[in-house]
Design an enzyme around this catalytic site. Sequence first.
Site, PDB file in Angstrom:
ATOM      1  N   SER A  18      54.579   7.524 156.116  1.00  0.00           N
ATOM      2  CA  SER A  18      53.275   6.848 156.056  1.00  0.00           C
ATOM      3  C   SER A  18      52.259   7.411 157.054  1.00  0.00           C
ATOM      4  O   SER A  18      52.588   7.735 158.198  1.00  0.00           O
ATOM      5  CB  SER A  18      53.478   5.360 156.338  1.00  0.00           C
ATOM      6  OG  SER A  18      52.224   4.750 156.505  1.00  0.00           O
ATOM      7  N   LEU A  19      50.986   7.489 156.608  1.00  0.00           N
ATOM      8  CA  LEU A  19      49.897   7.921 157.491  1.00  0.00           C
ATOM      9  C   LEU A  19      49.284   6.739 158.236  1.00  0.00           C
ATOM     10  O   LEU A  19      48.434   6.905 159.113  1.00  0.00           O
ATOM     11  CB  LEU A  19      48.788   8.595 156.657  1.00  0.00           C
ATOM     12  CG  LEU A  19      49.160   9.868 155.904  1.00  0.00           C
ATOM     13  CD1 LEU A  19      47.970  10.339 155.062  1.00  0.00           C
ATOM     14  CD2 LEU A  19      49.562  10.972 156.881  1.00  0.00           C
ATOM     15  N   THR A  64      53.966  -2.366 151.585  1.00  0.00           N
ATOM     16  CA  THR A  64      53.944  -1.332 150.555  1.00  0.00           C
ATOM     17  C   THR A  64      55.173  -1.462 149.662  1.00  0.00           C
ATOM     18  O   THR A  64      55.961  -2.413 149.800  1.00  0.00           O
ATOM     19  CB  THR A  64      53.786   0.076 151.181  1.00  0.00           C
ATOM     20  OG1 THR A  64      53.549   1.006 150.126  1.00  0.00           O
ATOM     21  CG2 THR A  64      54.991   0.502 151.999  1.00  0.00           C
ATOM     22  N   LYS A  68      55.260  -5.428 147.556  1.00  0.00           N
ATOM     23  CA  LYS A  68      53.891  -5.957 147.401  1.00  0.00           C
ATOM     24  C   LYS A  68      53.844  -7.245 146.584  1.00  0.00           C
ATOM     25  O   LYS A  68      52.976  -8.075 146.801  1.00  0.00           O
ATOM     26  CB  LYS A  68      52.996  -4.914 146.735  1.00  0.00           C
ATOM     27  CG  LYS A  68      52.551  -3.798 147.659  1.00  0.00           C
ATOM     28  CD  LYS A  68      51.539  -2.900 146.953  1.00  0.00           C
ATOM     29  CE  LYS A  68      51.062  -1.796 147.860  1.00  0.00           C
ATOM     30  NZ  LYS A  68      50.015  -0.962 147.269  1.00  0.00           N
ATOM     31  N   ASN A  89      48.800  -6.360 149.835  1.00  0.00           N
ATOM     32  CA  ASN A  89      49.153  -5.189 150.657  1.00  0.00           C
ATOM     33  C   ASN A  89      48.794  -5.419 152.128  1.00  0.00           C
ATOM     34  O   ASN A  89      48.918  -4.512 152.941  1.00  0.00           O
ATOM     35  CB  ASN A  89      48.463  -3.914 150.137  1.00  0.00           C
ATOM     36  CG  ASN A  89      46.994  -3.883 150.475  1.00  0.00           C
ATOM     37  OD1 ASN A  89      46.344  -4.923 150.552  1.00  0.00           O
ATOM     38  ND2 ASN A  89      46.460  -2.699 150.690  1.00  0.00           N
ATOM     39  N   ASP A 104      43.565  -2.892 148.649  1.00  0.00           N
ATOM     40  CA  ASP A 104      43.462  -1.740 147.735  1.00  0.00           C
ATOM     41  C   ASP A 104      42.268  -1.917 146.801  1.00  0.00           C
ATOM     42  O   ASP A 104      41.649  -0.940 146.373  1.00  0.00           O
ATOM     43  CB  ASP A 104      44.731  -1.611 146.871  1.00  0.00           C
ATOM     44  CG  ASP A 104      45.888  -0.958 147.621  1.00  0.00           C
ATOM     45  OD1 ASP A 104      45.645  -0.270 148.622  1.00  0.00           O
ATOM     46  OD2 ASP A 104      47.047  -1.149 147.193  1.00  0.00           O
ATOM     47  N   GLY A 127      48.377   4.633 133.978  1.00  0.00           N
ATOM     48  CA  GLY A 127      49.363   3.862 134.735  1.00  0.00           C
ATOM     49  C   GLY A 127      49.055   2.372 134.662  1.00  0.00           C
ATOM     50  O   GLY A 127      47.886   1.978 134.503  1.00  0.00           O
ATOM     51  N   ALA A 128      50.121   1.560 134.745  1.00  0.00           N
ATOM     52  CA  ALA A 128      49.939   0.100 134.737  1.00  0.00           C
ATOM     53  C   ALA A 128      50.832  -0.530 135.798  1.00  0.00           C
ATOM     54  O   ALA A 128      51.267  -1.662 135.665  1.00  0.00           O
ATOM     55  CB  ALA A 128      50.249  -0.461 133.349  1.00  0.00           C
ATOM     56  N   LEU A 217      44.355   8.761 142.518  1.00  0.00           N
ATOM     57  CA  LEU A 217      44.789   7.982 143.684  1.00  0.00           C
ATOM     58  C   LEU A 217      45.733   8.756 144.612  1.00  0.00           C
ATOM     59  O   LEU A 217      45.931   8.380 145.765  1.00  0.00           O
ATOM     60  CB  LEU A 217      45.497   6.691 143.226  1.00  0.00           C
ATOM     61  CG  LEU A 217      44.619   5.436 143.198  1.00  0.00           C
ATOM     62  CD1 LEU A 217      43.473   5.607 142.222  1.00  0.00           C
ATOM     63  CD2 LEU A 217      45.434   4.210 142.841  1.00  0.00           C
TER      64      LEU A 217
HETATM   65  P1  NAP Z   1      54.162   2.391 140.421  1.00  0.00           P
HETATM   66  O1  NAP Z   1      54.142   0.924 140.712  1.00  0.00           O
HETATM   67  O2  NAP Z   1      55.436   3.143 140.283  1.00  0.00           O
HETATM   68  O3  NAP Z   1      53.303   2.545 139.073  1.00  0.00           O
HETATM   69  C1  NAP Z   1      53.107   3.760 138.399  1.00  0.00           C
HETATM   70  C2  NAP Z   1      53.025   3.437 136.901  1.00  0.00           C
HETATM   71  O4  NAP Z   1      52.677   4.617 136.211  1.00  0.00           O
HETATM   72  C3  NAP Z   1      54.351   2.943 136.336  1.00  0.00           C
HETATM   73  O5  NAP Z   1      54.107   1.912 135.397  1.00  0.00           O
HETATM   74  C4  NAP Z   1      54.880   4.196 135.653  1.00  0.00           C
HETATM   75  O6  NAP Z   1      55.770   3.916 134.593  1.00  0.00           O
HETATM   76  C5  NAP Z   1      53.592   4.781 135.119  1.00  0.00           C
HETATM   77  N1  NAP Z   1      53.686   6.186 134.785  1.00  0.00           N
HETATM   78  C6  NAP Z   1      54.482   7.130 135.340  1.00  0.00           C
HETATM   79  N2  NAP Z   1      54.241   8.319 134.758  1.00  0.00           N
HETATM   80  C7  NAP Z   1      53.258   8.115 133.832  1.00  0.00           C
HETATM   81  C8  NAP Z   1      52.570   8.948 132.929  1.00  0.00           C
HETATM   82  N3  NAP Z   1      52.857  10.260 132.820  1.00  0.00           N
HETATM   83  N4  NAP Z   1      51.624   8.417 132.138  1.00  0.00           N
HETATM   84  C9  NAP Z   1      51.328   7.098 132.224  1.00  0.00           C
HETATM   85  N5  NAP Z   1      51.961   6.248 133.047  1.00  0.00           N
HETATM   86  C10 NAP Z   1      52.903   6.753 133.856  1.00  0.00           C
HETATM   87  O7  NAP Z   1      53.312   3.171 141.526  1.00  0.00           O
HETATM   88  P2  NAP Z   1      52.020   2.648 142.283  1.00  0.00           P
HETATM   89  O8  NAP Z   1      52.404   1.904 143.480  1.00  0.00           O
HETATM   90  O9  NAP Z   1      51.158   1.993 141.275  1.00  0.00           O
HETATM   91  O10 NAP Z   1      51.389   4.023 142.801  1.00  0.00           O
HETATM   92  C11 NAP Z   1      50.832   4.985 141.895  1.00  0.00           C
HETATM   93  C12 NAP Z   1      50.192   6.108 142.686  1.00  0.00           C
HETATM   94  O11 NAP Z   1      49.062   5.611 143.384  1.00  0.00           O
HETATM   95  C13 NAP Z   1      51.089   6.760 143.755  1.00  0.00           C
HETATM   96  O12 NAP Z   1      50.839   8.135 143.770  1.00  0.00           O
HETATM   97  C14 NAP Z   1      50.619   6.129 145.042  1.00  0.00           C
HETATM   98  O13 NAP Z   1      50.843   6.935 146.184  1.00  0.00           O
HETATM   99  C15 NAP Z   1      49.129   6.023 144.742  1.00  0.00           C
HETATM  100  N6  NAP Z   1      48.466   5.010 145.561  1.00  0.00           N
HETATM  101  C16 NAP Z   1      47.439   5.442 146.344  1.00  0.00           C
HETATM  102  C17 NAP Z   1      46.741   4.542 147.104  1.00  0.00           C
HETATM  103  C18 NAP Z   1      45.606   5.032 147.954  1.00  0.00           C
HETATM  104  O14 NAP Z   1      45.161   4.295 148.856  1.00  0.00           O
HETATM  105  N7  NAP Z   1      45.079   6.208 147.701  1.00  0.00           N
HETATM  106  C19 NAP Z   1      47.083   3.172 147.096  1.00  0.00           C
HETATM  107  C20 NAP Z   1      48.145   2.756 146.280  1.00  0.00           C
HETATM  108  C21 NAP Z   1      48.822   3.698 145.508  1.00  0.00           C
HETATM  109  P3  NAP Z   1      57.380   3.808 134.944  1.00  0.00           P
HETATM  110  O15 NAP Z   1      57.526   2.608 135.818  1.00  0.00           O
HETATM  111  O16 NAP Z   1      57.995   3.666 133.613  1.00  0.00           O
HETATM  112  O17 NAP Z   1      57.715   5.094 135.647  1.00  0.00           O
END
Ligand code: NAP
Length: 271
Positions: A18-19, A64, A68, A89, A104, A127-128, A217
Amino acid sequence: MKNEIKKVGLVGWPVKHSLSPALHNACFEKLGLSYRYDLYPVPPENLGKEIEKIKDSLAGFNITIPHKERITDFLDESDSSVSQIGAANCAFGKDGRWTGFNTDVSGFLKALRQDFDPYGENAFVLGAGGAARAVSFALARAAAKKIYIYDIEKEKAEKLAARLKKFFPGGLFFAASDFSAVAKCRLLVNATPVGMEKDEIPIDVKFLYNQLYVFDLVYNRKTLLLREAEERGLKCRNGMDMLIYQAAESFRIWTGIYPPVDEMRKAVGRR
Ligand code: NAP
């Protein structure tokens, strides 16, 4: 007690890359505040057991993956974002009562609005999962016109669209089966982890048309999606400013002071 250091930190599993400690500690130091941000790795099976100890010894914390959603069971109240999204978060303890927040949502909007106003625009969210929930609620709050959600598990996208509809009854939310609706959108958001570890892309590049603004993201590297978008001359942004602004809002909740975000940028090597 005078000059007692207040402890805050990140609760998750894993947390070691983590950063957040760098972002927060740089600002505590800059402002001369007696706070310290540390990492609290808690495996999923231990959350119930460890969270009470954490609440007893910390003034506030971020949460995180994978806690969450479950963390809300251990908090006394939630702000409206957490109630809508079902995930927190950030938590803040005052007089023995703990409140949950979702920074977020504001972090994403603040980063996005630096160069794109979603008001009245159609958006396509990839993504969902947890992050997509924060993004799509943020877009609904900002009065985006239509929000399309695409996930490899369509049922997840349908559930998210239904949840959005419940809280924004007049809104237009759709679970997309393919990428064709991207052509009707001016905003594309990658809220999947695709591209984080290696050069993979969550959308066929033929859908990257010239009126699209792309927000990814992922913040740890320049993803293939952003490189392909840039090659086509599209405006785009990675997730670093969202990370910084969600941290800044957590900092404000805990200390009452909005931190100097440029210090946060410096702390993660961006000036
Ligand atoms: P998560 O809960 O695992 O959700 C990701 C979703 O995307 C899951 O439903 C996953 O399905 C789906 N998915 C995976 N591959 C896909 C594809 N090719 N096409 C469409 N949907 C797909 O993860 P998260 O916590 O939401 O995080 C997602 C990303 O956002 C990460 O890279 C995280 O580091 C980033 N993030 C960034 C910030 C920021 O401040 N910049 C904040 C929060 C999150 P499955 O479950 O079936 O794999």
